[in-house]
Design a protein around this motif. Structure first.
Motif, mmCIF file in Angstrom:
data_model
loop_
_atom_site.group_PDB
_atom_site.id
_atom_site.type_symbol
_atom_site.label_atom_id
_atom_site.label_comp_id
_atom_site.label_asym_id
_atom_site.label_seq_id
_atom_site.Cartn_x
_atom_site.Cartn_y
_atom_site.Cartn_z
ATOM 1 N N HIS A 1 0.872 -0.970 -0.070
ATOM 2 C CA HIS A 1 -0.072 -0.165 0.082
ATOM 3 C C HIS A 1 1.058 1.235 0.014
ATOM 4 N N GLU A 2 0.474 2.206 -0.669
ATOM 5 C CA GLU A 2 1.546 3.262 -1.062
ATOM 6 C C GLU A 2 0.607 4.586 -1.132
ATOM 7 N N ALA A 3 1.085 5.861 -0.543
ATOM 8 C CA ALA A 3 0.614 7.095 -0.712
ATOM 9 C C ALA A 3 1.570 8.059 -0.930
ATOM 10 N N THR A 4 1.314 8.979 -1.791
ATOM 11 C CA THR A 4 2.218 9.952 -2.040
ATOM 12 C C THR A 4 1.797 11.412 -1.916
ATOM 13 N N PHE A 5 2.405 12.381 -1.447
ATOM 14 C CA PHE A 5 2.052 13.731 -0.824
ATOM 15 C C PHE A 5 2.945 14.617 -1.336
ATOM 16 N N ALA A 6 2.634 15.569 -2.059
ATOM 17 C CA ALA A 6 3.268 16.899 -2.801
ATOM 18 C C ALA A 6 3.073 17.890 -2.112
ATOM 19 N N PHE A 7 4.240 18.743 -1.522
ATOM 20 C CA PHE A 7 3.782 20.078 -0.863
ATOM 21 C C PHE A 7 4.662 21.181 -1.565
ATOM 22 N N ASP A 8 3.871 21.932 -2.063
ATOM 23 C CA ASP A 8 4.532 23.040 -2.790
ATOM 24 C C ASP A 8 4.523 24.487 -1.970
ATOM 25 N N TYR A 9 5.868 25.104 -1.768
ATOM 26 C CA TYR A 9 5.978 26.053 -1.122
ATOM 27 C C TYR A 9 6.500 27.450 -2.148
ATOM 28 N N ASP A 10 6.343 28.720 -1.161
ATOM 29 C CA ASP A 10 6.686 29.748 -2.275
ATOM 30 C C ASP A 10 8.168 29.899 -2.725
ATOM 31 N N SER B 1 5.317 -0.354 8.087
ATOM 32 C CA SER B 1 5.395 1.077 7.312
ATOM 33 C C SER B 1 6.807 1.614 7.036
ATOM 34 N N THR B 2 7.058 2.506 6.155
ATOM 35 C CA THR B 2 8.206 3.077 5.900
ATOM 36 C C THR B 2 7.862 4.528 5.102
ATOM 37 N N ALA B 3 8.764 5.401 5.064
ATOM 38 C CA ALA B 3 8.518 6.618 4.194
ATOM 39 C C ALA B 3 9.739 7.119 3.556
ATOM 40 N N VAL B 4 9.701 7.941 2.629
ATOM 41 C CA VAL B 4 10.742 8.731 1.881
ATOM 42 C C VAL B 4 10.337 10.005 1.683
ATOM 43 N N VAL B 5 11.324 10.971 1.956
ATOM 44 C CA VAL B 5 11.009 12.205 1.923
ATOM 45 C C VAL B 5 12.250 12.836 0.885
ATOM 46 N N PRO C 1 10.920 23.885 -5.091
ATOM 47 C CA PRO C 1 9.884 24.322 -4.267
ATOM 48 C C PRO C 1 8.981 23.224 -3.723
ATOM 49 N N THR C 2 9.226 21.928 -3.946
ATOM 50 C CA THR C 2 8.092 21.082 -3.715
ATOM 51 C C THR C 2 8.864 19.751 -2.862
ATOM 52 N N VAL C 3 8.109 19.528 -1.834
ATOM 53 C CA VAL C 3 8.616 18.360 -0.936
ATOM 54 C C VAL C 3 7.615 17.160 -1.259
ATOM 55 N N THR C 4 8.347 16.141 -1.281
ATOM 56 C CA THR C 4 7.306 15.054 -1.632
ATOM 57 C C THR C 4 7.475 13.943 -0.538
ATOM 58 N N VAL C 5 6.453 13.449 0.119
ATOM 59 C CA VAL C 5 6.531 12.166 1.197
ATOM 60 C C VAL C 5 5.734 11.127 0.521
ATOM 61 N N GLU D 1 4.607 3.837 2.550
ATOM 62 C CA GLU D 1 4.693 2.785 1.996
ATOM 63 C C GLU D 1 3.912 1.755 3.227
ATOM 64 N N ALA D 2 3.122 0.936 3.176
ATOM 65 C CA ALA D 2 2.834 0.123 4.250
ATOM 66 C C ALA D 2 2.286 -1.190 3.749
ATOM 67 N N ALA D 3 2.324 -2.180 4.768
ATOM 68 C CA ALA D 3 2.036 -3.449 4.634
ATOM 69 C C ALA D 3 0.671 -3.766 4.564
ATOM 70 N N ASP D 4 -0.325 -2.954 5.276
ATOM 71 C CA ASP D 4 -1.776 -3.069 5.307
ATOM 72 C C ASP D 4 -2.306 -1.607 5.331
ATOM 73 N N PRO D 5 -3.694 -1.493 5.177
ATOM 74 C CA PRO D 5 -4.239 -0.385 5.190
ATOM 75 C C PRO D 5 -4.337 0.591 6.726
ATOM 76 N N VAL D 6 -4.337 -0.279 7.483
ATOM 77 C CA VAL D 6 -4.126 0.303 9.008
ATOM 78 C C VAL D 6 -2.977 1.028 9.235
ATOM 79 N N ALA D 7 -1.927 0.237 9.002
ATOM 80 C CA ALA D 7 -0.612 0.774 9.048
ATOM 81 C C ALA D 7 -0.209 2.059 7.938
ATOM 82 N N LEU D 8 -0.967 2.041 6.830
ATOM 83 C CA LEU D 8 -0.731 3.164 6.058
ATOM 84 C C LEU D 8 -1.542 4.249 6.684
ATOM 85 N N ARG D 9 -2.738 3.912 7.281
ATOM 86 C CA ARG D 9 -3.384 5.232 7.632
ATOM 87 C C ARG D 9 -2.484 5.670 8.987
ATOM 88 N N ALA D 10 -2.103 4.922 9.778
ATOM 89 C CA ALA D 10 -1.362 5.522 10.853
ATOM 90 C C ALA D 10 0.076 6.179 10.658
#
Length: 81
Positions: free
Chosen positions: A6-15, A39-43, A48-52, A55-64
């Motif tokens: 399971h994976e989620a990616t978030f991009a944060f744009d700054y000024d 779970s694990t994460a990469v930054v 001007p963009t930070v991406t986080v 990745e997780a083994a299951d949906p509960v771990a992904l949410r947390a």
């Protein structure tokens, strides 16, 4: 170790790249410190963009893990403002 399917990616744009660098450096120091067996994460930063990426083994771990990393970014943003 379980596979991280399971994976989620978030991009944060700054000024500015400087503010993005401040947020990225603040959050990046937690990589490896709060990762667990489920779970694990990469930054990353590109200008001007930070991406986080979480990745997780299951949906509960992904949410947390998402909650944790979004909170860390939020605090870094507040402090850098």
């Amino acid at each position: 170790m379980p596979a991280f399917v399971h994976e989620a990616t978030f991009a944060f744009d700054y000024d500015s790249p400087e503010r993005a660098r401040t947020v990225e450096r603040s959050v990046r120091q937690e990589v490896g410190e709060i990762d667990g067996d489920r779970s694990t994460a990469v930054v990353d930063r590109d200008g001007p963009t930070v991406t986080v990426t979480v990745e997780a083994a299951d949906p509960v771990a992904l949410r947390a893990s998402i909650n944790t990393w979004l909170s860390l970014v939020d605090v870094a943003e507040q402090v850098s403002a």
